[in-house]
Design an enzyme around this catalytic site. Structure first.
Site, mmCIF file in Angstrom:
data_model
loop_
_atom_site.group_PDB
_atom_site.id
_atom_site.type_symbol
_atom_site.label_atom_id
_atom_site.label_comp_id
_atom_site.label_asym_id
_atom_site.label_seq_id
_atom_site.Cartn_x
_atom_site.Cartn_y
_atom_site.Cartn_z
ATOM 1 N N ARG A 117 -4.554 1.047 -0.782
ATOM 2 C CA ARG A 117 -5.139 0.703 -2.088
ATOM 3 C C ARG A 117 -5.827 -0.648 -1.984
ATOM 4 N NH1 ARG A 117 0.076 -1.753 -5.425
ATOM 5 N NH2 ARG A 117 0.707 -3.116 -3.718
ATOM 6 N N CYS A 121 -15.114 -0.885 -1.557
ATOM 7 C CA CYS A 121 -16.315 -1.710 -1.489
ATOM 8 C C CYS A 121 -16.729 -2.013 -2.923
ATOM 9 C CB CYS A 121 -17.428 -0.951 -0.759
ATOM 10 S SG CYS A 121 -19.005 -1.803 -0.906
ATOM 11 N N GLU A 156 -4.811 -6.435 -9.102
ATOM 12 C CA GLU A 156 -4.863 -7.428 -8.027
ATOM 13 C C GLU A 156 -6.125 -7.326 -7.168
ATOM 14 O OE1 GLU A 156 -1.113 -7.233 -5.931
ATOM 15 O OE2 GLU A 156 -0.127 -8.407 -7.481
ATOM 16 N N CYS A 163 -19.753 -4.104 4.725
ATOM 17 C CA CYS A 163 -20.695 -2.997 4.921
ATOM 18 C C CYS A 163 -22.132 -3.485 4.712
ATOM 19 C CB CYS A 163 -20.369 -1.848 3.978
ATOM 20 S SG CYS A 163 -20.868 -2.149 2.275
ATOM 21 N N CYS A 166 -22.883 -4.602 1.194
ATOM 22 C CA CYS A 166 -22.328 -5.932 0.863
ATOM 23 C C CYS A 166 -23.138 -7.039 1.527
ATOM 24 C CB CYS A 166 -20.856 -6.014 1.274
ATOM 25 S SG CYS A 166 -19.788 -5.118 0.122
ATOM 26 N N GLU A 312 3.587 -9.172 -13.760
ATOM 27 C CA GLU A 312 4.572 -8.576 -12.849
ATOM 28 C C GLU A 312 5.527 -9.637 -12.337
ATOM 29 O OE1 GLU A 312 3.045 -6.543 -9.445
ATOM 30 O OE2 GLU A 312 1.451 -5.573 -10.572
ATOM 31 N N TRP A 320 9.107 -6.636 0.154
ATOM 32 C CA TRP A 320 8.118 -7.094 1.136
ATOM 33 C C TRP A 320 8.311 -8.533 1.582
ATOM 34 C CZ3 TRP A 320 5.405 -11.049 -1.145
ATOM 35 C CH2 TRP A 320 5.342 -11.043 -2.550
ATOM 36 N N GLU A 360 7.394 1.894 -2.003
ATOM 37 C CA GLU A 360 8.096 0.926 -2.858
ATOM 38 C C GLU A 360 9.395 1.481 -3.432
ATOM 39 O OE1 GLU A 360 4.746 -0.300 -5.302
ATOM 40 O OE2 GLU A 360 4.506 -2.076 -4.044
ATOM 41 N N PHE A 362 12.342 1.112 -2.539
ATOM 42 C CA PHE A 362 13.471 0.173 -2.555
ATOM 43 C C PHE A 362 13.106 -1.177 -3.171
ATOM 44 C CE2 PHE A 362 14.412 2.978 1.153
ATOM 45 C CZ PHE A 362 15.375 3.728 0.491
ATOM 46 N N HIS A 363 11.994 -1.192 -3.904
ATOM 47 C CA HIS A 363 11.617 -2.404 -4.634
ATOM 48 C C HIS A 363 12.437 -2.450 -5.923
ATOM 49 C CE1 HIS A 363 9.158 -5.246 -6.905
ATOM 50 N NE2 HIS A 363 8.418 -5.479 -5.838
HETATM 51 C C1 GLA Z 1 1.955 -6.161 -6.500
HETATM 52 C C2 GLA Z 1 1.318 -4.903 -7.070
HETATM 53 C C3 GLA Z 1 2.322 -3.894 -7.537
HETATM 54 C C4 GLA Z 1 3.479 -3.783 -6.578
HETATM 55 C C5 GLA Z 1 4.101 -5.142 -6.410
HETATM 56 C C6 GLA Z 1 5.316 -5.130 -5.518
HETATM 57 O O1 GLA Z 1 2.115 -7.172 -7.381
HETATM 58 O O2 GLA Z 1 0.417 -5.180 -8.107
HETATM 59 O O3 GLA Z 1 1.663 -2.651 -7.672
HETATM 60 O O4 GLA Z 1 3.041 -3.310 -5.359
HETATM 61 O O5 GLA Z 1 3.159 -6.008 -5.826
HETATM 62 O O6 GLA Z 1 5.946 -6.373 -5.489
HETATM 63 ZN ZN ZN Z 2 -19.183 -3.043 1.004
#
Ligand code: GLA
Ligand code: ZN
Length: 679
Positions: A117, A121, A156, A163, A166, A312, A320, A360, A362-363
């Site tokens: 994710r 571009c 985010e 490319c 760009c 968040e 992570w 995710e 286990f987040h």
């Molecule tokens: C980021 C993402 C979320 C998730 C969290 C995990 O902030 O925006 O989708 O992946 O990290 O901590």
């Molecule tokens: Zn591009």
């Protein structure tokens, strides 16, 4: 004082989180249970649709809103509101397959295959078109839904694409900026190593296997990436704003993320939102974590000078970090209320219910795989939510700061690009935090500003390692001091201009030499086991990393070096310029000099905390006000109990119990105090 609500239709603190009913479409029992749990957790806002594109448009042009219709209706019926996302953070596979140009190209020219994710571009006309279409459909569908509170644009934003589209956009951006290649060649100093460009098509972004040492190129590429990402975001915003002009828009940022100048994005948003995952450990390191986190919250609030959203955080742990430690009991409430103390009006989680599978699973989340309200984490979330419900009076209130610390992304990038000094890490952030700590420990509010902000609102402006300063910025800083402001700068000030060309005529450049009354002739970078000592009326302190060899040209010398060939030379100075004062610190210290100097300045300028008592180590007090009352968040970041003295008579913000004399704080406890009629 006018309160500034995120959305005036719902003047409460938001509590909730990312919620992904699209992952549970075959489990209506679980979806129904979620609504019961949402209420029990005292949550009132769910963020939906963030990664739901494949569910919403399973085939190109075939849309299915069934799950989202139901989720939004159910949330509303359960008393909640919705933070509704545009789904551009992740693409459906059909889109990548049919239109490979949407896939990001790496610096080495290889194109990503479909997957992961945040890797699109942002220039691709097809990606822009497809995102606009899906956003528009979502906006059309929910424009009149009473649950719709805020637009959560994408997720985010970040990264860069190399490319051909760009690269062409970058060259056009440069043409706009410079007009002629001649002007660009001059500003980038391309005669060095025969790098002169004779055609726009010769310009590529900086790359590890290509150009790396043209600092001006590096800086402009980063500015372009911000420009292009913002341009993409503006298109996303247009798609929803044209349909719902009154629904505020935000996008979730990542604090001091170095890849984008968030202040440029901030101009397009109605409210700032941030994602933050501090490493709370239950050890004494938590004090530094608290200071770092507070500094980030202050940046988020200052970017628009209004309450921000914590979009968040985790109620327990992430998946992570290198070590994914649980937040100790009480630490979640403490960190959540810290956000509110610094001007946040929401506490939202990633995520409400754990994903059963994939990356995710286990987040941390509010609802665990076990599924009930009986977990420790759920109970802590519910208790926090109950507390937040008592805090309506705080919503929309303002933070008043007389001190500002400067963070400018362009300056950070210029420092990153500079070859010299300590090459690996010049430690700008650590330096900023060293100053910030002095105020945090004393419970003094601080804004985090950039040179373009209004400086006149502050009695004290601190600009650590402000290496890149344009002539216009230099003039602004000079005018601030001339009119009575106090400015503190450090080693490395104004060495280059906004294109990274060295200022000629002696440092600090950009007209600041006369403001500080000093000339910085050389900068000595020390090995890790080297040090010097400085002494003055303020005491004796150790220097590390950097010692500049400066000359006083009218400035008063506050401290001098003790040893080495520059023994006796000035190390810290103050200059009276117009009605104000400009302090110059020519060396890096281990923290105690900075603290002592800030203490002196705090006294001299009469800057105070809204809390009167002496704060024990690890305890702080930050405040917000509605113009009539002040709310002081007294917070204990220690894992042990403390008592805090106060000579004032306070009421607690929740319950109105009167407090005076000494205030006991349990481990990780926050007491929210209120004082009326303060003005
Ligand atoms: C980021 C993402 C979320 C998730 C969290 C995990 O902030 O925006 O989708 O992946 O990290 O901590
Ligand atoms: Zn591009």
């Amino acid at each position: 004082m006018i309160k500034k609500y995120i959305n005036p239709i719902f003047p409460h603190l938001l509590h909730g989180g990312d919620y992904n009913p699209d992952q549970w479409q075959d489990r209506p029992d679980i979806l129904a249970e979620d609504m019961r749990l949402m209420r029990l957790a005292n949550c009132n806002a769910m963020s939906v649709g963030i990664f739901a594109w494949a569910a919403l448009e399973p085939k190109e042009g075939r849309f299915d809103f069934t799950f989202l219709d139901k989720a939004i209706d159910d949330i509303y019926k359960a008393g909640g509101r919705v933070v509704l996302a545009t789904p551009s953070g992740a693409r459906p596979a059909w889109l990548s397959m049919k239109y490979p140009e949407v896939l990001r190209t790496n610096a080495d020219g290889s194109r990503n295959t479909h997957g992961m994710r945040h890797n699109h571009c942002y220039t691709s006309p097809i990606y822009r078109k497809k995102v606009f279409e899906i956003n528009r459909r979502i906006a059309e569908r929910y424009k009149d839904h009473p649950a719709l509170l805020v637009w959560h644009i994408s997720n985010e934003y970040g990264g860069r694409c190399y490319c051909e589209n760009c690269k062409a956009a970058f060259r056009n951006w440069l043409k706009e900026k410079y007009g002629t290649l001649d002007a660009l060649n001059k500003d980038w100093w391309t005669a060095f190593w025969a790098h002169t460009y004779t055609d726009w098509s010769q310009i590529d972004p900086p790359m590890d296997h290509g150009e790396r040492y043209t600092n001006g190129l590096d800086l402009d590429w980063r500015r372009f990436v911000t420009y292009q990402t913002t341009d993409f975001m503006k298109e996303e915003i247009r798609a929803v704003k044209e349909i719902t002009p009154n629904v505020p828009v935000t996008t979730n940022m990542m604090g001091f993320y170095n890849g984008l100048d968030y202040r440029v994005l901030a101009r397009e948003l109605d409210v700032i939102a941030n994602d933050i995952y501090p490493k709370w450990r239950g050890t004494k390191e938590d004090i530094d974590t608290a200071i770092d986190t507070a500094f980030t919250h202050d940046l988020c609030r200052t970017m628009r000078h209004q309450p921000f959203m914590l979009m968040e955080c985790t109620p327990s742990h992430v998946n992570w970090h290198e070590y994914n430690k649980l937040k100790r009991p009480g630490a979640h409430e403490l960190s959540a209320l810290q956000t509110i103390a610094h001007g946040g009006d929401t506490v939202q989680y990633f995520q409400f219910r754990k994903s059963r599978g994939a990356g995710e699973q286990f987040h941390g989340a509010v609802v665990d795989h076990e599924g009930s309200e009986n977990t420790r984490v759920f109970k802590e979330v519910a208790a926090l939510g109950a507390r937040m419900k008592q805090l309506d009076a705080v919503v929309g209130t303002k933070t008043v700061a007389r001190v500002a610390i400067l963070h400018d992304w362009s300056n950070q990038w210029a420092l990153d690009a500079a070859q010299g000094f300590q090459n690996k890490n010049k430690r700008l952030r650590a330096t900023q935090l060293q100053f910030y700590k002095a105020f945090w420990q004393r419970g003094i509010n601080v804004d985090v500003i950039c040179p373009e902000d209004d400086l006149t609102a502050y009695d004290l402006v601190i600009a650590p390692m402000l290496y890149s300063v344009s002539n216009a910025q230099g003039q602004k800083l000079a005018a601030y001091v001339a009119k009575g402001g106090t400015l503190v700068c450090t080693y490395g000030t104004a060495m280059v201009d906004e294109t990274t060309l060295a200022h000629l005529g002696g440092w600090p450049g950009a007209g600041l030499r006369k403001v500080f009354g000093i000339w910085n002739e050389e900068l000595d970078t020390l090995y890790p086991d080297d040090f010097n000592t400085v002494t003055g009326d303020i005491g004796e302190y150790k220097t590390i990393d950097y010692c500049e060899l400066i000359h006083a040209e009218g400035a008063e010398v506050l401290a001098t070096y003790e040893s080495d060939f520059y023994a006796g030379r000035p190390a810290a100075t103050v200059n009276t310029y117009g009605k104000g004062k400009a302090y110059y610190i020519a060396f890096r210290d281990t923290g105690d000099f900075t603290d002592a100097m800030m203490e002196d300045l705090i006294h001299e300028l009469g800057i105070t905390s809204d809390f009167d008592g002496e704060l024990p180590h690890g305890v702080t007090a930050h405040s917000r006000t509605d113009g009539e009352s002040v709310f002081v968040f007294l917070q204990n970041f220690n894992s042990h109990a403390v008592t805090v003295p106060t000579a004032k008579q306070w009421a607690t913000a929740e319950g109105g119990i009167s407090v005076s004399g000494t205030i006991p704080l349990k481990p990780y406890e926050t007491v929210i105090l209120k004082k009326q009629n303060i003005f």
